[in-house]
Write a protein that holds these residues in place. Structure first.
Motif, PDB file in Angstrom:
ATOM      1  N   GLY A 170      44.501  29.514  30.608  1.00 25.79           N
ATOM      2  CA  GLY A 170      43.652  30.503  31.264  1.00 25.79           C
ATOM      3  C   GLY A 170      44.337  31.198  32.417  1.00 25.79           C
ATOM      4  O   GLY A 170      44.217  32.418  32.583  1.00 25.79           O
ATOM      5  N   LEU A 171      45.073  30.451  33.233  1.00 32.27           N
ATOM      6  CA  LEU A 171      45.726  31.051  34.393  1.00 32.27           C
ATOM      7  C   LEU A 171      46.922  31.909  33.991  1.00 32.27           C
ATOM      8  O   LEU A 171      47.187  32.939  34.617  1.00 32.27           O
ATOM      9  N   THR A 172      47.651  31.498  32.959  1.00 28.81           N
ATOM     10  CA  THR A 172      48.726  32.365  32.467  1.00 28.81           C
ATOM     11  C   THR A 172      48.151  33.697  32.004  1.00 28.81           C
ATOM     12  O   THR A 172      48.675  34.772  32.343  1.00 28.81           O
ATOM     13  N   ALA A 173      47.075  33.632  31.238  1.00 27.25           N
ATOM     14  CA  ALA A 173      46.443  34.867  30.773  1.00 27.25           C
ATOM     15  C   ALA A 173      45.972  35.716  31.945  1.00 27.25           C
ATOM     16  O   ALA A 173      46.135  36.945  31.944  1.00 27.25           O
ATOM     17  N   ALA A 174      45.389  35.072  32.961  1.00 19.03           N
ATOM     18  CA  ALA A 174      44.891  35.816  34.121  1.00 19.03           C
ATOM     19  C   ALA A 174      46.021  36.538  34.845  1.00 19.03           C
ATOM     20  O   ALA A 174      45.865  37.692  35.287  1.00 19.03           O
ATOM     21  N   ILE A 175      47.172  35.892  34.984  1.00 18.14           N
ATOM     22  CA  ILE A 175      48.320  36.529  35.636  1.00 18.14           C
ATOM     23  C   ILE A 175      48.752  37.763  34.848  1.00 18.14           C
ATOM     24  O   ILE A 175      48.969  38.842  35.415  1.00 18.14           O
ATOM     25  N   TYR A 176      48.865  37.609  33.542  1.00 18.31           N
ATOM     26  CA  TYR A 176      49.242  38.751  32.696  1.00 18.31           C
ATOM     27  C   TYR A 176      48.217  39.879  32.821  1.00 18.31           C
ATOM     28  O   TYR A 176      48.576  41.045  33.008  1.00 18.31           O
ATOM     29  N   LEU A 177      46.948  39.542  32.669  1.00 17.35           N
ATOM     30  CA  LEU A 177      45.892  40.550  32.664  1.00 17.35           C
ATOM     31  C   LEU A 177      45.827  41.300  33.988  1.00 17.35           C
ATOM     32  O   LEU A 177      45.665  42.529  34.018  1.00 17.35           O
ATOM     33  N   ALA A 178      45.943  40.569  35.091  1.00 15.75           N
ATOM     34  CA  ALA A 178      45.893  41.230  36.395  1.00 15.75           C
ATOM     35  C   ALA A 178      47.092  42.163  36.576  1.00 15.75           C
ATOM     36  O   ALA A 178      46.965  43.241  37.161  1.00 15.75           O
ATOM     37  N   ARG A 179      48.234  41.759  36.064  1.00 14.29           N
ATOM     38  CA  ARG A 179      49.416  42.605  36.171  1.00 14.29           C
ATOM     39  C   ARG A 179      49.375  43.783  35.188  1.00 14.29           C
ATOM     40  O   ARG A 179      50.158  44.710  35.305  1.00 14.29           O
ATOM     41  N   PHE A 180      48.448  43.735  34.243  1.00 13.69           N
ATOM     42  CA  PHE A 180      48.169  44.912  33.412  1.00 13.69           C
ATOM     43  C   PHE A 180      47.182  45.859  34.104  1.00 13.69           C
ATOM     44  O   PHE A 180      46.724  46.822  33.496  1.00 13.69           O
ATOM     45  N   HIS A 181      46.852  45.576  35.362  1.00 15.35           N
ATOM     46  CA  HIS A 181      45.890  46.359  36.133  1.00 15.35           C
ATOM     47  C   HIS A 181      44.492  46.314  35.520  1.00 15.35           C
ATOM     48  O   HIS A 181      43.754  47.300  35.536  1.00 15.35           O
ATOM     49  N   LEU A 182      44.106  45.157  35.021  1.00 12.22           N
ATOM     50  CA  LEU A 182      42.765  44.961  34.487  1.00 12.22           C
ATOM     51  C   LEU A 182      41.942  44.132  35.475  1.00 12.22           C
ATOM     52  O   LEU A 182      42.493  43.347  36.263  1.00 12.22           O
ATOM     53  N   ALA A 183      40.645  44.309  35.427  1.00 19.80           N
ATOM     54  CA  ALA A 183      39.736  43.544  36.294  1.00 19.80           C
ATOM     55  C   ALA A 183      39.447  42.203  35.628  1.00 19.80           C
ATOM     56  O   ALA A 183      38.861  42.159  34.534  1.00 19.80           O
ATOM     57  N   VAL A 184      39.866  41.132  36.297  1.00 20.98           N
ATOM     58  CA  VAL A 184      39.834  39.804  35.685  1.00 20.98           C
ATOM     59  C   VAL A 184      39.056  38.837  36.567  1.00 20.98           C
ATOM     60  O   VAL A 184      39.271  38.777  37.783  1.00 20.98           O
ATOM     61  N   LEU A 185      38.196  38.062  35.933  1.00 18.65           N
ATOM     62  CA  LEU A 185      37.495  36.964  36.601  1.00 18.65           C
ATOM     63  C   LEU A 185      37.799  35.682  35.854  1.00 18.65           C
ATOM     64  O   LEU A 185      37.636  35.612  34.627  1.00 18.65           O
ATOM     65  N   VAL A 186      38.235  34.658  36.597  1.00 21.97           N
ATOM     66  CA  VAL A 186      38.417  33.324  36.031  1.00 21.97           C
ATOM     67  C   VAL A 186      37.295  32.438  36.557  1.00 21.97           C
ATOM     68  O   VAL A 186      37.129  32.299  37.774  1.00 21.97           O
ATOM     69  N   VAL A 187      36.538  31.852  35.658  1.00 24.58           N
ATOM     70  CA  VAL A 187      35.521  30.867  36.034  1.00 24.58           C
ATOM     71  C   VAL A 187      36.018  29.509  35.556  1.00 24.58           C
ATOM     72  O   VAL A 187      36.273  29.311  34.364  1.00 24.58           O
ATOM     73  N   ASP A 188      36.163  28.583  36.498  1.00 20.15           N
ATOM     74  CA  ASP A 188      36.784  27.296  36.191  1.00 20.15           C
ATOM     75  C   ASP A 188      35.929  26.171  36.752  1.00 20.15           C
ATOM     76  O   ASP A 188      35.550  26.184  37.924  1.00 20.15           O
ATOM     77  N   SER A 189      35.659  25.183  35.924  1.00 16.34           N
ATOM     78  CA  SER A 189      34.835  24.052  36.345  1.00 16.34           C
ATOM     79  C   SER A 189      35.627  22.996  37.109  1.00 16.34           C
ATOM     80  O   SER A 189      35.055  22.035  37.627  1.00 16.34           O
TER      81      SER A 189
END
Length: 310
Positions: free
Chosen positions: A22-41
Motif C-alpha cells: 500500500g505504501l509503495t503504491a501511495a508513493i508512486y501515486l502521489a508522485r504522479f500528482h494524484l490525490a491519494v488517501l491511505v487508510v491503515d488499521s
C-alpha cells in the motif's frame, strides 16, 4: 448515514492498507500528482518483523516497523494523506467508491486493496509471551525470509498435513535438527508424508500442549514430555483480509485471495489489489513490486478517462 466528507471532491485513489504494498503504491501515486488517501488499521504483518535481512539495500537488516516508518515519511513528503483507522465497509457509487470509516465516508475514483493477511497464531502461548518470543526470533513465521538465521539450529515446525509437511521439508535445507510437532488434535499425515519426512531426517512428534519462552529458546510441552528448540515456525495458515472486496463483488479464489490480472486489476472496474491479499509470494519485495505495478496501472486507467495534465 452521516457523510463527513460529502462536499469534498473524491480522491483519485483510496489505498486501504499501509503495509509495503500500500505504501509503495501511495508513493508512486502521489508522485504522479494524484490525490491519494491511505487508510491503515496499524496491524500490518510487516510491523511485527523484528529484523529482515532479505530486503535488498539493508545489509545489516531493518525492522519492519522502521521500514514502514520510512515509507510513511516518504509518502507524506509527496502529499499522501495518511489516516489511522479501519475501513468498515466499502460500496460502489456511480463515480467510484465510498468507504465508511467511523462516522466519515471517504469517496474515491479508484481503490487499491492492500489489506494483507493475518497469521494464525499458536493458541498454546499467550499474546504477551508470543510478542516477546517473536521479538527474540524464537517464533518465526517465514522460512523464506529468515530460514538462513536458523542454519544448524534446533528448529521445530508446528503444523501437520500438506502445509506442515512442506514447511518442514523446506527448513530441512537449513538444519538437520528438525522436528514436525502436531498442533492440537494430532497429526494428519499420509503414509507418503511420513515416509518422506523420515527419509529426510525430520522427527515427527506428538501434539503440543504448551509453549513457553525461556532464556535460551522455547520449551514445547508435548504429551507429558518437553523439548527445547532455538526457534519454532508455526505452519497453521493465515486468514486473508478480503472482506471489503467481497462487498463490491470482486472475484476471489477458494481460499479468499483476490484474483487480479497482470496489472493488478480485479474484475471490478476501478478496484485493484496488491500484496499478500493477492495469491502469490508473501514477501516484502514482491508486495512492493505489485504496489508499483498497481499504482502505474491506476494512473494510466485514470488518464484514459480524462487526460492528466498540469
Amino acid at each position: 448515514m452521516e457523510d463527513a466528507m460529502a462536499d469534498a471532491p473524491p480522491y483519485d485513489c483510496l489505498v486501504i492498507g499501509g503495509g509495503p504494498a500500500g505504501l509503495t503504491a501511495a508513493i508512486y501515486l502521489a508522485r504522479f500528482h494524484l490525490a491519494v488517501l491511505v487508510v491503515d488499521s496499524g496491524d500490518s504483518r510487516a510491523e511485527l518483523i523484528p529484523l529482515t535481512r532479505n530486503h535488498a539495500g539493508f545489509p545489516e537488516g531493518i525492522s519492519g516497523s522502521a521500514l514502514l516508518s520510512r515509507m510513511r515519511e516518504q509518502a507524506g513528503i509527496y502529499g499522501t494523506q495518511l489516516h489511522s483507522a479501519r475501513v468498515e465497509a466499502l460500496s460502489l457509487r456511480p463515480d467510484g467508491f465510498e468507504a465508511l470509516v467511523g462516522s466519515a465516508a471517504f469517496r474515491a475514483r479508484t481503490v487499491l486493496l492492500a489489506t494483507g493477511v493475518v497469521n494464525r497464531r499458536p493458541p498454546m502461548i499467550g499474546a504477551a509471551e508470543h510478542a516477546r518470543a517473536l521479538a527474540k526470533g524464537r517464533l518465526r513465521y517465514c522460512p523464506i525470509c529468515d530460514g538462513y538465521e536458523v542454519t544448524d539450529k534446533r528448529v521445530a515446525v508446528l503444523g501437520t498435513g500438506e502445509r506442515g509437511y512442506n514447511e518442514a521439508l523446506f527448513l530441512r535445507g537449513y538444519t538437520d535438527d528438525l522436528r514436525l510437532v502436531a498442533p492440537e488434535g494430532g497429526h494428519e499425515l499420509s503414509d507418503e508424508h511420513r515416509t518422506a519426512l523420515r527419509e529426510a531426517g525430520v522427527q515427527i512428534v506428538g501434539a503440543c500442549d504448551a509453549i513457553a519462552l525461556e532464556e535460551n529458546g522455547l520449551r514445547l510441552d508435548i504429551e507429558g514430555a518437553s523439548i527445547r528448540v532455538d526457534s519454532l515456525y508455526p505452519a497453521l495458515g493465515s486468514d486473508i483480509r478480503s472482506e471489503l472486496a467481497r462487498e463490491v463483488g470482486a472475484e476471489m479464489s477458494d481460499e479468499g485471495c483476490l484474483i487480479v490480472d497482470a496489472h493488478q486489476r480485479t474484475n471490478v472496474p476501478g478496484l485493484y489489489a496488491a500484496g499478500d491479499v493477492v495469491l502469490g509470494l508473501d514477501q516484502i519485495s514482491h508486495a512492493m513490486g505489485e504496489g508499483g505495478v498497481a499504482a502505474t496501472t491506476i494512473r494510466n486507467d485514470l488518464a484514459r478517462q480524462a487526460p492528466l495534465r498540469r
